[in-house]
Design an enzyme around this catalytic site. Structure first.
Site, short mmCIF file in Angstrom:
data_model
loop_
_atom_site.label_atom_id
_atom_site.label_comp_id
_atom_site.label_asym_id
_atom_site.label_seq_id
_atom_site.Cartn_x
_atom_site.Cartn_y
_atom_site.Cartn_z
N HIS A 65 0.86 -1.18 0.00
CA HIS A 65 0.00 0.00 0.00
C HIS A 65 0.89 1.23 0.00
CE1 HIS A 65 -3.19 2.76 1.12
NE2 HIS A 65 -4.01 1.82 0.72
N ASP B 58 -7.97 -5.20 0.08
CA ASP B 58 -8.43 -5.92 -1.11
C ASP B 58 -8.11 -7.40 -1.06
OD1 ASP B 58 -9.63 -3.86 -2.51
OD2 ASP B 58 -7.67 -3.05 -3.02
N1 ACO Z 1 4.15 -7.63 -4.85
C1 ACO Z 1 5.50 -7.69 -5.01
N2 ACO Z 1 6.31 -6.59 -4.88
C2 ACO Z 1 5.73 -5.43 -4.59
C3 ACO Z 1 4.34 -5.30 -4.41
C4 ACO Z 1 3.55 -6.46 -4.54
N3 ACO Z 1 2.23 -6.40 -4.35
N4 ACO Z 1 4.05 -4.00 -4.12
C5 ACO Z 1 5.20 -3.35 -4.13
N5 ACO Z 1 6.22 -4.20 -4.41
C6 ACO Z 1 7.64 -3.86 -4.42
C7 ACO Z 1 8.02 -3.07 -5.66
O1 ACO Z 1 8.43 -3.91 -6.73
C8 ACO Z 1 9.15 -2.22 -5.11
O2 ACO Z 1 10.30 -3.03 -5.01
P1 ACO Z 1 11.78 -2.40 -5.22
O3 ACO Z 1 11.95 -1.43 -4.06
O4 ACO Z 1 12.69 -3.56 -5.18
O5 ACO Z 1 11.74 -1.70 -6.56
C9 ACO Z 1 8.71 -1.89 -3.69
O6 ACO Z 1 7.87 -3.00 -3.31
C10 ACO Z 1 7.94 -0.58 -3.56
O7 ACO Z 1 6.88 -0.60 -4.50
P2 ACO Z 1 6.20 0.69 -5.13
O8 ACO Z 1 5.56 0.34 -6.43
O9 ACO Z 1 7.15 1.82 -5.10
O10 ACO Z 1 5.07 0.98 -4.08
P3 ACO Z 1 3.91 2.00 -4.29
O11 ACO Z 1 3.69 2.63 -2.96
O12 ACO Z 1 4.15 2.90 -5.44
O13 ACO Z 1 2.69 1.05 -4.69
C11 ACO Z 1 0.83 -0.33 -4.64
C12 ACO Z 1 1.67 0.71 -3.88
C13 ACO Z 1 0.40 0.22 -6.01
C14 ACO Z 1 -0.44 -0.59 -3.83
C15 ACO Z 1 1.67 -1.63 -4.81
O14 ACO Z 1 2.05 -2.13 -3.55
C16 ACO Z 1 0.93 -2.70 -5.61
O15 ACO Z 1 0.99 -2.70 -6.84
N6 ACO Z 1 0.21 -3.63 -4.89
C17 ACO Z 1 -0.58 -4.63 -5.59
C18 ACO Z 1 -1.88 -4.00 -6.06
C19 ACO Z 1 -2.84 -3.74 -4.92
O16 ACO Z 1 -3.06 -4.59 -4.07
N7 ACO Z 1 -3.47 -2.55 -4.96
C20 ACO Z 1 -4.47 -2.15 -3.95
C21 ACO Z 1 -4.04 -0.96 -3.20
S1 ACO Z 1 -5.11 -0.65 -1.86
C22 ACO Z 1 -6.47 0.06 -2.51
O17 ACO Z 1 -6.50 0.66 -3.56
C23 ACO Z 1 -7.69 -0.08 -1.69
#
Ligand code: ACO
Length: 433
Positions: free
Chosen positions: A309, A367
């Site tokens: 998140h 979610d």
């Molecule tokens: N699975 C695996 N790796 C992940 C995930 C994941 N779900 N989420 C983040 N990471 C990793 C990224 O690859 C990144 O790794 P790195 O540092 O080695 O490059 C690190 O964690 C940080 O990720 P970001 O993309 O910078 O995190 P951000 O805060 O931008 O994204 C998000 C948040 C979009 C929710 C992300 O965690 C994601 O895509 N999760 C899956 C989708 C999801 O569940 N969305 C629902 C959000 S809650 C809502 O809307 C109610």
């Protein structure tokens, strides 16, 4: 003494005042930065940008805290209902008994949709996504109430109570009708005697010859799902609503834009993406182990959906609450052995032990469980994000009001750092390579 930050550019110091929120959150005020220095800030994704001052929701992502209008989400989940919480979010205070009664009456009066609007559903292809239908219908709804959608914020604020009741009530009817239209099923009209969630389930699942009677645990699980989604600070869809509102747009148009923003898999579409992920893991005969390894490679298309998140760097408090209600809904529905549920449990356990997820503070978000809850209730997958939109409506409405009622409000207009081609002359077609 008021705290001040100092920015030095080209050996010149610029004092910047610090704004402190009611929960001691601090922000450097850069509103005059461009005027004073010619510079703008760069913050792709707005992870460090306070785009507004808001009194609706407080989140402390590090501590896993979520409060609506000051009330902890855990207390609201235990004692309140979606409709009472919607009132709180929309109006700022919990309703007194007469206020609650009046709000319920307004919702009941507004639950049917105009008969000519029913024909609009027929114009969509039979496999149209319900989110496309919902956003189009919500925007169209404004044209049935021109006096509530004047695009004059002053006038639209005077009718705020009526408009918010129209939207909260009708979004549920539109959502159910969009499902029925997509299945070629006859529309089931709302009933005056049913509470909000039971009425929605009735419009979804009753047939002309047999009423659907929701089990109390199922109605309660839906109630909780909606309550937990009712607002979440400046996320992608709420920021979109505010952005659209800042141009002077009415509440119908602004919330319709919120629906579009919510649709994507990184936001509201994640609950559906979780189920798709679990199904594909199951179809491949994996127990989740292989998938976890792939997710750790950091590829955007192999993320562990329902994990991570932007704000929570701790267990999402909503995920905890929904997980508990999930088990009681499953028990009442007699669901014991669901292979997808078993995979979900294994994924959660494995990810919570794995250094990759721990180091990045990736915990289950709301979610992860809400898709499973929806599935157990019998909501089809392409409706999951629609359910989220019904729940998020109070938050969008309250945020629209903050923008509309701000006497110093300006149209939202971020800057950019241009990285395109420099000045060049037009090339006629015959000389292009
Ligand atoms: N699975 C695996 N790796 C992940 C995930 C994941 N779900 N989420 C983040 N990471 C990793 C990224 O690859 C990144 O790794 P790195 O540092 O080695 O490059 C690190 O964690 C940080 O990720 P970001 O993309 O910078 O995190 P951000 O805060 O931008 O994204 C998000 C948040 C979009 C929710 C992300 O965690 C994601 O895509 N999760 C899956 C989708 C999801 O569940 N969305 C629902 C959000 S809650 C809502 O809307 C109610």
């Amino acid at each position: 003494m008021n705290e001040t930050a100092t920015l030095t550019l080209n050996n010149k110091a610029y004092p910047l005042s610090v704004i402190v929120g009611t929960e001691s959150e601090k922000a450097v005020d850069i509103r005059n930065l461009r005027n004073d220095t010619g510079y703008v800030t760069y913050d792709e994704g707005f992870g460090n940008t306070g785009s507004c001052q808001s009194a609706v929701t407080f989140i402390d992502g590090e501590a896993g805290i979520l409060r609506y209008r000051g009330y902890p989400i855990e207390q609201l989940a235990e004692h309140s209902s979606f409709i009472e919480t919607a009132y709180l979010i929309i109006n700022g205070e919990l309703p007194t008994s007469p206020q609650r009664k009046r709000f319920s009456q307004l919702l009941t009066e507004n639950s049917p949709i105009h008969s000519s609007m029913e024909h609009l559903f027929e114009g969509f292809p039979s496999d149209a996504h319900p989110m496309a239908i919902l956003s189009a219908m919500l925007n169209s709804l404004g044209s049935y109430y021109p006096h509530l959608a004047t695009n004059d914020h002053q006038r639209d604020l005077e009718t705020y109570e009526a408009t918010s009741a129209v939207i909260i009530s009708k979004v549920r009817t539109i959502a159910a009708y969009s499902y029925r239209a997509s299945r070629g099923l006859p529309y089931i009209h709302p009933r005056r005697d049913l509470p909000y969630c039971e009425n929605f389930l009735h419009m979804m699942f009753s047939t002309p010859y047999e009423p659907y009677i929701a089990l109390p645990e199922v109605a309660q699980a839906l109630n909780l799902f909606l309550l937990l989604h009712a607002d979440h600070e400046q996320n992608c869809s709420t920021s979109t609503v505010r952005m659209v509102a800042s141009s002077g747009a009415n509440l119908f148009a602004s919330t319709a834009a919120g629906v579009c923003a919510l649709w994507g898999p990184l936001h509201g579409g994640a609950n559906m993406a979780v189920i798709e992920m679990l199904k594909s893991i199951h179809a491949e005969g994996d127990d989740g182990t292989k998938f976890i390894e792939q997710a750790k490679l950091g590829k955007a298309d192999k993320r562990l959906m329902g994990f991570g998140h932007r704000v929570y760097k701790h267990y999402d408090p909503r995920a905890k609450i929904i997980k508990e209600s999930f088990y009681s809904a499953l028990a009442s529905l007699g669901i014991k052995d669901d292979p997808l549920l078993n995979i979900a449990m294994r994924l959660e356990e494995a990810a919570l032990r794995d250094d990759y997820f721990l180091a990045r503070k990736l915990y289950p978000n709301v979610d992860f469980y809400s898709g499973l809850i929806m599935r157990a209730i019998g909501i089809p997958e392409n409706m999951f994000t629609v359910m989220f939109a019904i729940g998020r409506m109070p938050g969008w409405i309250a945020n629209w009001k903050e923008v509309a009622a701000n006497p110093k409000g300006r149209i939202y207009r971020p800057c950019q750092i241009y990285v395109g081609a420099n000045l060049r002359d037009y090339v006629p077609p015959h000389r292009r390579k």
